[in-house]
Scaffold this motif. Sequence first.
Motif, PDB file in Angstrom:
ATOM      1  N   LEU A 149       0.817  -1.199   0.000  1.00  0.00           N
ATOM      2  CA  LEU A 149       0.000   0.000   0.000  1.00  0.00           C
ATOM      3  C   LEU A 149       0.861   1.263   0.000  1.00  0.00           C
ATOM      4  O   LEU A 149       1.938   1.278   0.619  1.00  0.00           O
ATOM      5  CB  LEU A 149      -0.915   0.039   1.224  1.00  0.00           C
ATOM      6  N   VAL A 150       0.371   2.288  -0.656  1.00  0.00           N
ATOM      7  CA  VAL A 150       0.934   3.626  -0.514  1.00  0.00           C
ATOM      8  C   VAL A 150      -0.221   4.599  -0.305  1.00  0.00           C
ATOM      9  O   VAL A 150      -1.330   4.381  -0.800  1.00  0.00           O
ATOM     10  CB  VAL A 150       1.784   4.056  -1.728  1.00  0.00           C
ATOM     11  N   ASP A 151       0.043   5.648   0.433  1.00  0.00           N
ATOM     12  CA  ASP A 151      -0.905   6.731   0.623  1.00  0.00           C
ATOM     13  C   ASP A 151      -0.820   7.636  -0.604  1.00  0.00           C
ATOM     14  O   ASP A 151       0.261   8.113  -0.950  1.00  0.00           O
ATOM     15  CB  ASP A 151      -0.535   7.501   1.894  1.00  0.00           C
ATOM     16  N   ALA A 152      -1.948   7.851  -1.273  1.00  0.00           N
ATOM     17  CA  ALA A 152      -1.940   8.652  -2.501  1.00  0.00           C
ATOM     18  C   ALA A 152      -1.388  10.053  -2.269  1.00  0.00           C
ATOM     19  O   ALA A 152      -0.856  10.684  -3.186  1.00  0.00           O
ATOM     20  CB  ALA A 152      -3.356   8.733  -3.072  1.00  0.00           C
ATOM     21  N   ARG A 153      -1.461  10.551  -1.041  1.00  0.00           N
ATOM     22  CA  ARG A 153      -0.959  11.895  -0.747  1.00  0.00           C
ATOM     23  C   ARG A 153       0.549  11.935  -0.629  1.00  0.00           C
ATOM     24  O   ARG A 153       1.166  12.983  -0.847  1.00  0.00           O
ATOM     25  CB  ARG A 153      -1.587  12.416   0.549  1.00  0.00           C
ATOM     26  N   HIS A 154       1.165  10.796  -0.284  1.00  0.00           N
ATOM     27  CA  HIS A 154       2.603  10.768  -0.021  1.00  0.00           C
ATOM     28  C   HIS A 154       3.392  10.030  -1.092  1.00  0.00           C
ATOM     29  O   HIS A 154       4.599  10.250  -1.224  1.00  0.00           O
ATOM     30  CB  HIS A 154       2.877  10.139   1.340  1.00  0.00           C
ATOM     31  N   GLY A 155       2.748   9.123  -1.807  1.00  0.00           N
ATOM     32  CA  GLY A 155       3.432   8.377  -2.852  1.00  0.00           C
ATOM     33  C   GLY A 155       4.420   7.362  -2.304  1.00  0.00           C
ATOM     34  O   GLY A 155       4.323   6.902  -1.159  1.00  0.00           O
ATOM     35  N   VAL A 156       5.398   6.995  -3.129  1.00  0.00           N
ATOM     36  CA  VAL A 156       6.394   5.985  -2.765  1.00  0.00           C
ATOM     37  C   VAL A 156       7.404   6.596  -1.793  1.00  0.00           C
ATOM     38  O   VAL A 156       8.036   7.602  -2.097  1.00  0.00           O
ATOM     39  CB  VAL A 156       7.112   5.458  -4.018  1.00  0.00           C
ATOM     40  N   VAL A 157       7.536   5.976  -0.610  1.00  0.00           N
ATOM     41  CA  VAL A 157       8.484   6.435   0.396  1.00  0.00           C
ATOM     42  C   VAL A 157       9.515   5.334   0.637  1.00  0.00           C
ATOM     43  O   VAL A 157       9.442   4.256   0.048  1.00  0.00           O
ATOM     44  CB  VAL A 157       7.764   6.817   1.709  1.00  0.00           C
ATOM     45  N   GLU A 158      10.472   5.597   1.521  1.00  0.00           N
ATOM     46  CA  GLU A 158      11.556   4.637   1.727  1.00  0.00           C
ATOM     47  C   GLU A 158      11.039   3.288   2.203  1.00  0.00           C
ATOM     48  O   GLU A 158      11.519   2.241   1.757  1.00  0.00           O
ATOM     49  CB  GLU A 158      12.571   5.173   2.736  1.00  0.00           C
ATOM     50  N   GLN A 159      10.063   3.281   3.106  1.00  0.00           N
ATOM     51  CA  GLN A 159       9.539   2.012   3.595  1.00  0.00           C
ATOM     52  C   GLN A 159       8.815   1.255   2.489  1.00  0.00           C
ATOM     53  O   GLN A 159       8.820   0.017   2.471  1.00  0.00           O
ATOM     54  CB  GLN A 159       8.616   2.250   4.799  1.00  0.00           C
ATOM     55  N   THR A 160       8.202   1.973   1.551  1.00  0.00           N
ATOM     56  CA  THR A 160       7.598   1.312   0.386  1.00  0.00           C
ATOM     57  C   THR A 160       8.675   0.582  -0.404  1.00  0.00           C
ATOM     58  O   THR A 160       8.498  -0.568  -0.818  1.00  0.00           O
ATOM     59  CB  THR A 160       6.908   2.338  -0.527  1.00  0.00           C
ATOM     60  N   ARG A 161       9.795   1.266  -0.621  1.00  0.00           N
ATOM     61  CA  ARG A 161      10.904   0.642  -1.363  1.00  0.00           C
ATOM     62  C   ARG A 161      11.469  -0.541  -0.594  1.00  0.00           C
ATOM     63  O   ARG A 161      11.841  -1.566  -1.185  1.00  0.00           O
ATOM     64  CB  ARG A 161      11.985   1.685  -1.651  1.00  0.00           C
ATOM     65  N   ARG A 162      11.547  -0.406   0.742  1.00  0.00           N
ATOM     66  CA  ARG A 162      12.069  -1.516   1.541  1.00  0.00           C
ATOM     67  C   ARG A 162      11.158  -2.740   1.419  1.00  0.00           C
ATOM     68  O   ARG A 162      11.624  -3.862   1.265  1.00  0.00           O
ATOM     69  CB  ARG A 162      12.205  -1.095   3.002  1.00  0.00           C
ATOM     70  N   HIS A 163       9.862  -2.530   1.477  1.00  0.00           N
ATOM     71  CA  HIS A 163       8.934  -3.654   1.373  1.00  0.00           C
ATOM     72  C   HIS A 163       8.980  -4.289  -0.016  1.00  0.00           C
ATOM     73  O   HIS A 163       8.859  -5.510  -0.155  1.00  0.00           O
ATOM     74  CB  HIS A 163       7.512  -3.211   1.711  1.00  0.00           C
ATOM     75  N   ALA A 164       9.145  -3.484  -1.045  1.00  0.00           N
ATOM     76  CA  ALA A 164       9.302  -4.033  -2.395  1.00  0.00           C
ATOM     77  C   ALA A 164      10.576  -4.863  -2.485  1.00  0.00           C
ATOM     78  O   ALA A 164      10.593  -5.943  -3.093  1.00  0.00           O
ATOM     79  CB  ALA A 164       9.310  -2.915  -3.429  1.00  0.00           C
ATOM     80  N   ALA A 165      11.650  -4.374  -1.861  1.00  0.00           N
ATOM     81  CA  ALA A 165      12.919  -5.111  -1.878  1.00  0.00           C
ATOM     82  C   ALA A 165      12.795  -6.430  -1.128  1.00  0.00           C
ATOM     83  O   ALA A 165      13.333  -7.461  -1.562  1.00  0.00           O
ATOM     84  CB  ALA A 165      14.033  -4.261  -1.275  1.00  0.00           C
ATOM     85  N   VAL A 166      12.084  -6.424  -0.003  1.00  0.00           N
ATOM     86  CA  VAL A 166      11.878  -7.670   0.747  1.00  0.00           C
ATOM     87  C   VAL A 166      11.055  -8.652  -0.073  1.00  0.00           C
ATOM     88  O   VAL A 166      11.347  -9.851  -0.111  1.00  0.00           O
ATOM     89  CB  VAL A 166      11.213  -7.377   2.109  1.00  0.00           C
ATOM     90  N   ALA A 167      10.013  -8.153  -0.748  1.00  0.00           N
ATOM     91  CA  ALA A 167       9.200  -9.034  -1.600  1.00  0.00           C
ATOM     92  C   ALA A 167      10.053  -9.656  -2.700  1.00  0.00           C
ATOM     93  O   ALA A 167       9.925 -10.849  -3.005  1.00  0.00           O
ATOM     94  CB  ALA A 167       8.039  -8.257  -2.206  1.00  0.00           C
ATOM     95  N   ALA A 168      10.937  -8.847  -3.302  1.00  0.00           N
ATOM     96  CA  ALA A 168      11.833  -9.379  -4.338  1.00  0.00           C
ATOM     97  C   ALA A 168      12.817 -10.372  -3.741  1.00  0.00           C
ATOM     98  O   ALA A 168      13.082 -11.435  -4.320  1.00  0.00           O
ATOM     99  CB  ALA A 168      12.578  -8.229  -5.014  1.00  0.00           C
ATOM    100  N   LEU A 169      13.346 -10.045  -2.584  1.00  0.00           N
ATOM    101  CA  LEU A 169      14.307 -10.909  -1.910  1.00  0.00           C
ATOM    102  C   LEU A 169      13.707 -12.273  -1.601  1.00  0.00           C
ATOM    103  O   LEU A 169      14.350 -13.314  -1.756  1.00  0.00           O
ATOM    104  CB  LEU A 169      14.772 -10.237  -0.614  1.00  0.00           C
TER     105      LEU A 169
END
Length: 449
Positions: A138-158
């Motif tokens: 999930l991302v908040d439409a007001r804030h967009g992609v943040v560092e924790q979003t990237r971290r969770h994507a990296a964990v999913a890829a990992l």
Amino acid sequence: MQPLTPSLTKSLTQSRTQSLTQSLTQPGSLLRLATAGSVDDGKSTLVGRLLHDAKQVFTDQLDAVERVSRERGLEGADLALLTDGLRAEREQGITIDVAYRYFATSRRRFILADTPGHVQYTRNMVTGASTAQLAVVLVDARHGVVEQTRRHAAVAALLGVPHVVLAVNKMDLVGYAEDVFAPIADEFVSYSRALGIPEVTAILLSALLGDNVVEPSQHIDWHPGPTLLEHLETVDIDGEPASSAARMPVQYVLRPQSPDFRDYRGYAGQVTAGVFAPGDEVLVLPSGRRTSIAAIDRLGEQDLEAAGAGQSVTLRLTDDVDVARGDIIAATERAPRVTREVSATVCHLADQPLRTGDRVLLRHGTATVKALVDSIDSVLDLRTLRREPGPQTLQANDIGRVRLRTASPLPLDDYAEHRRTGSFLLIDESDGTTLTAGMVGEPLAGAVH
């Protein structure tokens, strides 16, 4: 949103009971999914909305949610409380633990792990996503992609999660604007592809109001995509093909001298990949002894024709070979490599750092051996996806590359090919604390050296 009236709650309870009965009597496909995202992006509300609108909530659960919501001075039911089960979570308004939910629709069964968003609980996201076939970030439409979003994507890829859904939430707060949604989706999809995630689907929604979660939104005529539930019900989740090389870590040895098994010798465990059948030639690893399967049994049944991934069975072998708990019985073709040198990508989970030279226990399948951290070669920069060399230590939530040396040889697969026999845990040998989750080989194909 339809109010939670007594008649509606009774209807929800009846529908949920029918769905669960169907899930027990009809085979259906099973989807394991995990939710992730930064703090306050709305994960718990989304899960609560999904369960509520899909008629998967019992009356007593709704009563409890309404009662707590009234105590907080809220006009309506706070659906996030359906998943925030710990007292600390309800008081703080955040998710701390991994909350598992089981539900079913007429098309598919689901096991859902609602994982924490706060950076200090990223380790719990690793737990929740470790067996997931799909991750909803999930991302908040007001804030967009943040560092924790990237971290969770990296964990999913990992972790090798094959399907990722970007859920752009709180679209009601930005007027359901396409020019808000599109840049967020483009940024996340580009980042995920750089990580090597094979499939990303972007869906916009409002978990609070129920837009595009189960029912299509009446506010969005420019977005032709499916609702979240429709995507979950239809995404292709075919598991490892039957052609995958067969693997079974041995969990228990049934010996003939046991009082209950005087004339029986078998090796029990769960098949983690491929298919075993009587007559198949196999290897017992790490010893490398070659034999074949005489018969396959499971609780209440003997002489099965075959056993596939996910089944817990007992293999009887044609030869009286030495097999112990922690060994792996594997197909002779494409067998795991047996080694004492381990090169892996890891996510460090503990508050205490992992340092070069640390002596640890390595848990692989059903085996536990002593190991030495030979080197920590790099740590991943989540913004640039570059591996920064020579950190010497890994802090909590760091993703890095390490080299280990084990006291005993281990049969290892690359994680990209076999998730179960290509993964391991590092454990503190003094107190049993889980330190690090590791994936053998190069799971993060997109990371830059």
